[in-house]
Design an enzyme around this catalytic site. Sequence first.
Site, PDB file in Angstrom:
ATOM      1  N   GLN B 125       0.851  -1.201   0.000  1.00 35.07           N
ATOM      2  CA  GLN B 125       0.000   0.000   0.000  1.00 35.07           C
ATOM      3  C   GLN B 125       0.877   1.237   0.000  1.00 35.07           C
ATOM      4  O   GLN B 125       1.792   1.339   0.800  1.00 35.07           O
ATOM      5  CB  GLN B 125      -0.840   0.070   1.269  1.00 35.07           C
ATOM      6  CG  GLN B 125      -1.724  -1.103   1.548  1.00 35.07           C
ATOM      7  CD  GLN B 125      -2.679  -0.762   2.688  1.00 35.07           C
ATOM      8  OE1 GLN B 125      -3.592   0.028   2.514  1.00 35.07           O
ATOM      9  NE2 GLN B 125      -2.465  -1.348   3.848  1.00 35.07           N
ATOM     10  N   SER B 128       0.797   6.762   2.551  1.00 32.54           N
ATOM     11  CA  SER B 128       1.479   7.747   3.393  1.00 32.54           C
ATOM     12  C   SER B 128       2.643   8.402   2.665  1.00 32.54           C
ATOM     13  O   SER B 128       3.340   7.768   1.872  1.00 32.54           O
ATOM     14  CB  SER B 128       2.014   7.070   4.656  1.00 32.54           C
ATOM     15  OG  SER B 128       0.983   6.404   5.327  1.00 32.54           O
ATOM     16  N   SER B 160       4.289  -1.016   3.931  1.00 31.12           N
ATOM     17  CA  SER B 160       4.614  -2.316   4.536  1.00 31.12           C
ATOM     18  C   SER B 160       5.055  -3.316   3.479  1.00 31.12           C
ATOM     19  O   SER B 160       4.377  -3.521   2.479  1.00 31.12           O
ATOM     20  CB  SER B 160       3.388  -2.890   5.256  1.00 31.12           C
ATOM     21  OG  SER B 160       3.118  -2.128   6.399  1.00 31.12           O
ATOM     22  N   GLU B 243     -10.142  -2.126   5.653  1.00 29.99           N
ATOM     23  CA  GLU B 243      -9.008  -2.369   6.536  1.00 29.99           C
ATOM     24  C   GLU B 243      -9.450  -2.359   7.995  1.00 29.99           C
ATOM     25  O   GLU B 243      -9.041  -3.183   8.788  1.00 29.99           O
ATOM     26  CB  GLU B 243      -7.928  -1.309   6.295  1.00 29.99           C
ATOM     27  CG  GLU B 243      -6.647  -1.572   7.075  1.00 29.99           C
ATOM     28  CD  GLU B 243      -5.481  -0.713   6.606  1.00 29.99           C
ATOM     29  OE1 GLU B 243      -5.729   0.377   6.068  1.00 29.99           O
ATOM     30  OE2 GLU B 243      -4.332  -1.148   6.777  1.00 29.99           O
ATOM     31  N   SER B 366      -4.857   6.090  12.794  1.00 32.65           N
ATOM     32  CA  SER B 366      -4.520   6.020  14.218  1.00 32.65           C
ATOM     33  C   SER B 366      -5.792   5.996  15.055  1.00 32.65           C
ATOM     34  O   SER B 366      -6.863   6.417  14.615  1.00 32.65           O
ATOM     35  CB  SER B 366      -3.662   7.224  14.617  1.00 32.65           C
ATOM     36  OG  SER B 366      -4.488   8.365  14.787  1.00 32.65           O
ATOM     37  N   ASN B 367      -5.652   5.520  16.284  1.00 33.88           N
ATOM     38  CA  ASN B 367      -6.847   5.417  17.129  1.00 33.88           C
ATOM     39  C   ASN B 367      -7.412   6.786  17.497  1.00 33.88           C
ATOM     40  O   ASN B 367      -8.604   6.919  17.776  1.00 33.88           O
ATOM     41  CB  ASN B 367      -6.531   4.573  18.368  1.00 33.88           C
ATOM     42  CG  ASN B 367      -6.435   3.097  18.007  1.00 33.88           C
ATOM     43  OD1 ASN B 367      -6.354   2.741  16.826  1.00 33.88           O
ATOM     44  ND2 ASN B 367      -6.446   2.229  19.009  1.00 33.88           N
ATOM     45  N   GLU B 368      -6.561   7.813  17.463  1.00 27.05           N
ATOM     46  CA  GLU B 368      -7.093   9.166  17.686  1.00 27.05           C
ATOM     47  C   GLU B 368      -8.013   9.550  16.522  1.00 27.05           C
ATOM     48  O   GLU B 368      -9.101  10.116  16.729  1.00 27.05           O
ATOM     49  CB  GLU B 368      -5.950  10.185  17.812  1.00 27.05           C
ATOM     50  CG  GLU B 368      -5.176  10.110  19.121  1.00 27.05           C
ATOM     51  CD  GLU B 368      -4.258   8.893  19.210  1.00 27.05           C
ATOM     52  OE1 GLU B 368      -3.858   8.368  18.152  1.00 27.05           O
ATOM     53  OE2 GLU B 368      -3.945   8.466  20.340  1.00 27.05           O
TER      54      GLU B 368
HETATM   55  C1  LIG Z   1       3.581  -0.959  11.193  1.00 25.62           C
HETATM   56  C2  LIG Z   1       3.082   0.087  10.268  1.00 25.62           C
HETATM   57  C3  LIG Z   1       2.754  -0.250   8.969  1.00 25.62           C
HETATM   58  C4  LIG Z   1       2.326   0.711   8.082  1.00 25.62           C
HETATM   59  N1  LIG Z   1       2.066   0.344   6.790  1.00 25.62           N
HETATM   60  C5  LIG Z   1       1.719   1.288   5.892  1.00 25.62           C
HETATM   61  C6  LIG Z   1       1.533   0.955   4.529  1.00 25.62           C
HETATM   62  O1  LIG Z   1       1.661  -0.216   4.153  1.00 25.62           O
HETATM   63  N2  LIG Z   1       1.229   1.924   3.648  1.00 25.62           N
HETATM   64  C7  LIG Z   1       1.063   3.215   4.031  1.00 25.62           C
HETATM   65  O2  LIG Z   1       0.761   4.046   3.194  1.00 25.62           O
HETATM   66  N3  LIG Z   1       1.225   3.587   5.340  1.00 25.62           N
HETATM   67  C8  LIG Z   1       1.560   2.646   6.258  1.00 25.62           C
HETATM   68  N4  LIG Z   1       1.753   3.002   7.571  1.00 25.62           N
HETATM   69  C9  LIG Z   1       1.634   4.398   7.937  1.00 25.62           C
HETATM   70  C10 LIG Z   1       0.371   4.727   8.704  1.00 25.62           C
HETATM   71  O3  LIG Z   1      -0.739   4.723   7.865  1.00 25.62           O
HETATM   72  C11 LIG Z   1       0.601   6.080   9.372  1.00 25.62           C
HETATM   73  O4  LIG Z   1       1.585   5.884  10.344  1.00 25.62           O
HETATM   74  C12 LIG Z   1      -0.636   6.645  10.016  1.00 25.62           C
HETATM   75  O5  LIG Z   1      -1.565   7.038   9.043  1.00 25.62           O
HETATM   76  C13 LIG Z   1      -0.301   7.819  10.916  1.00 25.62           C
HETATM   77  O6  LIG Z   1       0.454   8.779  10.223  1.00 25.62           O
HETATM   78  P1  LIG Z   1       1.848   9.287  10.807  1.00 25.62           P
HETATM   79  O7  LIG Z   1       2.666   8.114  11.157  1.00 25.62           O
HETATM   80  O8  LIG Z   1       2.385  10.277   9.862  1.00 25.62           O
HETATM   81  O9  LIG Z   1       1.503   9.976  12.152  1.00 25.62           O
HETATM   82  P2  LIG Z   1       0.929  11.481  12.399  1.00 25.62           P
HETATM   83  O10 LIG Z   1      -0.176  11.696  11.462  1.00 25.62           O
HETATM   84  O11 LIG Z   1       2.103  12.398  12.339  1.00 25.62           O
HETATM   85  O12 LIG Z   1       0.407  11.318  13.829  1.00 25.62           O
HETATM   86  C14 LIG Z   1       1.242  11.345  14.997  1.00 25.62           C
HETATM   87  C15 LIG Z   1       0.342  11.396  16.212  1.00 25.62           C
HETATM   88  O13 LIG Z   1      -0.528  12.514  16.140  1.00 25.62           O
HETATM   89  C16 LIG Z   1      -1.875  12.118  16.214  1.00 25.62           C
HETATM   90  N5  LIG Z   1      -2.715  12.929  15.334  1.00 25.62           N
HETATM   91  C17 LIG Z   1      -2.501  13.281  14.041  1.00 25.62           C
HETATM   92  N6  LIG Z   1      -3.534  13.968  13.561  1.00 25.62           N
HETATM   93  C18 LIG Z   1      -4.451  14.037  14.539  1.00 25.62           C
HETATM   94  C19 LIG Z   1      -5.761  14.601  14.660  1.00 25.62           C
HETATM   95  N7  LIG Z   1      -6.385  15.227  13.647  1.00 25.62           N
HETATM   96  N8  LIG Z   1      -6.407  14.448  15.821  1.00 25.62           N
HETATM   97  C20 LIG Z   1      -5.819  13.793  16.864  1.00 25.62           C
HETATM   98  N9  LIG Z   1      -4.604  13.244  16.824  1.00 25.62           N
HETATM   99  C21 LIG Z   1      -3.926  13.371  15.678  1.00 25.62           C
HETATM  100  C22 LIG Z   1      -1.873  10.677  15.723  1.00 25.62           C
HETATM  101  O14 LIG Z   1      -3.002   9.977  16.190  1.00 25.62           O
HETATM  102  C23 LIG Z   1      -0.583  10.170  16.295  1.00 25.62           C
HETATM  103  O15 LIG Z   1      -0.775   9.802  17.635  1.00 25.62           O
HETATM  104  C24 LIG Z   1       2.180   2.053   8.499  1.00 25.62           C
HETATM  105  C25 LIG Z   1       2.486   2.381   9.814  1.00 25.62           C
HETATM  106  C26 LIG Z   1       2.937   1.432  10.690  1.00 25.62           C
HETATM  107  C27 LIG Z   1       3.268   1.828  12.080  1.00 25.62           C
END
Ligand SMILES: Cc1cc2nc3c(=O)[nH]c(=O)nc-3n(C[C@H](O)[C@H](O)[C@H](O)COP(=O)(O)OP(=O)(O)OC[C@H]3O[C@@H](n4cnc5c(N)ncnc54)[C@H](O)[C@@H]3O)c2cc1C
Lengths: 333, 383
Positions: B125, B128, B160, B243, B366-368
């Site tokens: 996928q 991101s 991933s 998903e 994310s759970n948020e």
């Molecule tokens: C093991 C793993 C596998 C993954 N695999 C894939 C994949 O195959 N393909 C892909 O495209 N992506 C993948 N991801 C990425 C995943 O989709 C993102 O990590 C996720 O969408 C969160 O984005 P971020 O990591 O940039 O965190 P951020 O968006 O920077 O968030 C950081 C923190 O801020 C909080 N936050 C952000 N915005 C808000 C809001 N509006 N309100 C409240 N809290 C907020 C989040 O909840 C989190 O706690 C993977 C991630 C992991 C950990």
Amino acid sequence: MDFRFTEDQITLRDSVREYLEGTHTPELLRKLDEHGNRDDGVWNGLVEMGLAGLLVPEDQGGLGMGLIEATLIAVELGRANVSEPIVDTAFVAAPWLAAKGQTDRLGDIAGGALKVALAHDVNPWVADLDQAGAVISHGKLADVAASPVALDSVDPLRRLSARGDLGGGDPLLLDLAALMAAAQLVGAADRMLALAVDYAKQREQFGQPIGSFQAVKHHAASVAVKVEFAKPVLWRAAYALQNGHARGSVHISHAKLAATDAAIFAAETAIQIHGAMGYTYEVDLHFWMKRAWALAGAWGDRAFHLKRIDDAVIGGGIDLGPDRTFASEMIHA
Amino acid sequence: MDLNYTPEQQAFRAEVRAWMEAHVPKTPLKTLEGREGYDQHVEWERTLASGNWGMVTWPEAYGGRNLDLIRWLIFEEEYYRAKAPLRANQNGIFLLGPTIMEYGTDEQKARFLTPMAKGEIMWAQAWSEPNAGSDMAAIRSRAVRDGDHYVISGQKTWSSRAAFADWCFGLFRTDQDSKRHKGLSFILLPLDSPGVTVRPIRQLHGETGFAEIFFDEVRVPVENRIAGEGEGWNVAMATAGFERGLMLRSPARFQATAKRLVELYRQHEAHASPAAREAVTQAWTDAEAYALNTYMVASTIQAGGHIGAEASLNKIFWSELDRSMHRTAMSLLGAAAELRTFADGAMNEWLEGYIFSLSGPIYAGSNEIQRNIIAERLLGLPR
Ligand SMILES: Cc1cc2nc3c(=O)[nH]c(=O)nc-3n(C[C@H](O)[C@H](O)[C@H](O)COP(=O)(O)OP(=O)(O)OC[C@H]3O[C@@H](n4cnc5c(N)ncnc54)[C@H](O)[C@@H]3O)c2cc1C
């Protein structure tokens, strides 16, 4: 395998919900609180809906329904904070008497003429004993003897008496009553969440509804998760008891535990979302919160039900693993 | 309400059980997050496909068995009961597959679904980006139309197993003047296309389980786009629903963990705290609750209902359950918890599982973000 309610069951639930929404309002709760907390009009309305005879066989004047319907409706009674002894009489005493073959007063129950109180060693009190025409105690339906000693509950709409010599350890009575307490707790939890959400939409601070603040949203969302995942556990417990499953007690304990945790969490979160208003006697919330506190400890507290599950899960009385969810159902199929 | 399996469902269970007993590898495969283990897992996908078990709910025309969701749950229960390997194919069968089924053309279905069910093409996928995580509408990677091709440039990240997969799917900005949710398109492309560079990233456990993908003027035929140009956001939201919803994390997985946790507790009972004991019991109750809820949802969908934002309740429940079960196991293991392999040579699966469980509340939205969705769409709180 079909884990759904029938359309008839949904229709029945909706009609009870609608009736209670229209009649059993927070204004009524306040009136009851001021004027002795029981009301023949309320009781008669429930009887007219057919609730008193819901579980009484048709040939004895009832509707001949089962515990799944009763559980669905007990959720609605919890949602509306109904305090008349309809659950104890109609959803616990009636099926208990039928199961024990003590059927001679079932007609009186179905007709609304007899209110039955329930005495069990697990509780230090008996609810609505002073109003009851009879009490289940030590394995049989007995007359209510001397005038009971009143106990004061935190829940202004509960009427409790000291248990005295009444009681006994009947397991079916406990399971039925614990299941129905769980159902009312789920209804109360739903209602407390709804009250908190309504309040959060109306109350404004910093120029906007407090419900637009993420901290408040997340509080409410966490409650929703807890409540929604208690529901299937409750339905399954009702199904297991209805069908006499060997592990029914474990499922009932699970339901009581899940419902208690959901309701207490909903109560604490709802008061937080209400701010100081939540700490008053004026706001509607307190009726449900206090009912939740009361029912949390009634018919086996958290420790009691946790132990029953623990005995089965860690003690080895129940099969574990991904293919075992409906194992007890399979055994009896 | 009928919580008994029909004789046909029981016969189906027996059939799956017999096949799994005969085919599941006797020694555990190496980790899915590394090259060698990934290849082993792909081989397992092909073994599954040889028994026609690739994706049992799909139509027979696409390599499935046309089975209903209850049978899918039974299949999953037997799958985890047999300790069968994790699915290298999960991005394809659980996410892209249903998306193509709903939005793809007949040609796209024929072209992509059958090889997917057969385990021939593994998918990654690509949503991101460095500046588009939770805020996926901030995607900047561009797909510029050039005749019957798109020319793609930009960067994706956290993809991933992209270092091992064959193709990727994701959102790209096809309208360069557009903002946010508009002007995005859902595009599929081979990871060995000229101009694609995949740079592995080491995950918390040390393996290169995800990767960055760089696109430098990569030419992709227009027929690799799912649904209309600029309609990608809605398609992606459907994929995200799959998903979070019913498929990705079936209850059997957590029930298997709960069972192992009870066994672990029994081994460590002598020095376990009452709190750990309660957490073990709670693991079983919550895994059961999740299973019951899933059966309810499956029954509802089967009868023509559907789930929308409710999927967010699921995602929070399973991810927090998984983390708490593994946390409990780590506390039961005490001083042995840090060992990657125990003194007797056995791998510390609890440690691996605990590390992975920490990502559950982050990925798949994310759970948020899930709590925002519940509050706004299920409870109706103002944005
Ligand atoms: C093991 C793993 C596998 C993954 N695999 C894939 C994949 O195959 N393909 C892909 O495209 N992506 C993948 N991801 C990425 C995943 O989709 C993102 O990590 C996720 O969408 C969160 O984005 P971020 O990591 O940039 O965190 P951020 O968006 O920077 O968030 C950081 C923190 O801020 C909080 N936050 C952000 N915005 C808000 C809001 N509006 N309100 C409240 N809290 C907020 C989040 O909840 C989190 O706690 C993977 C991630 C992991 C950990």
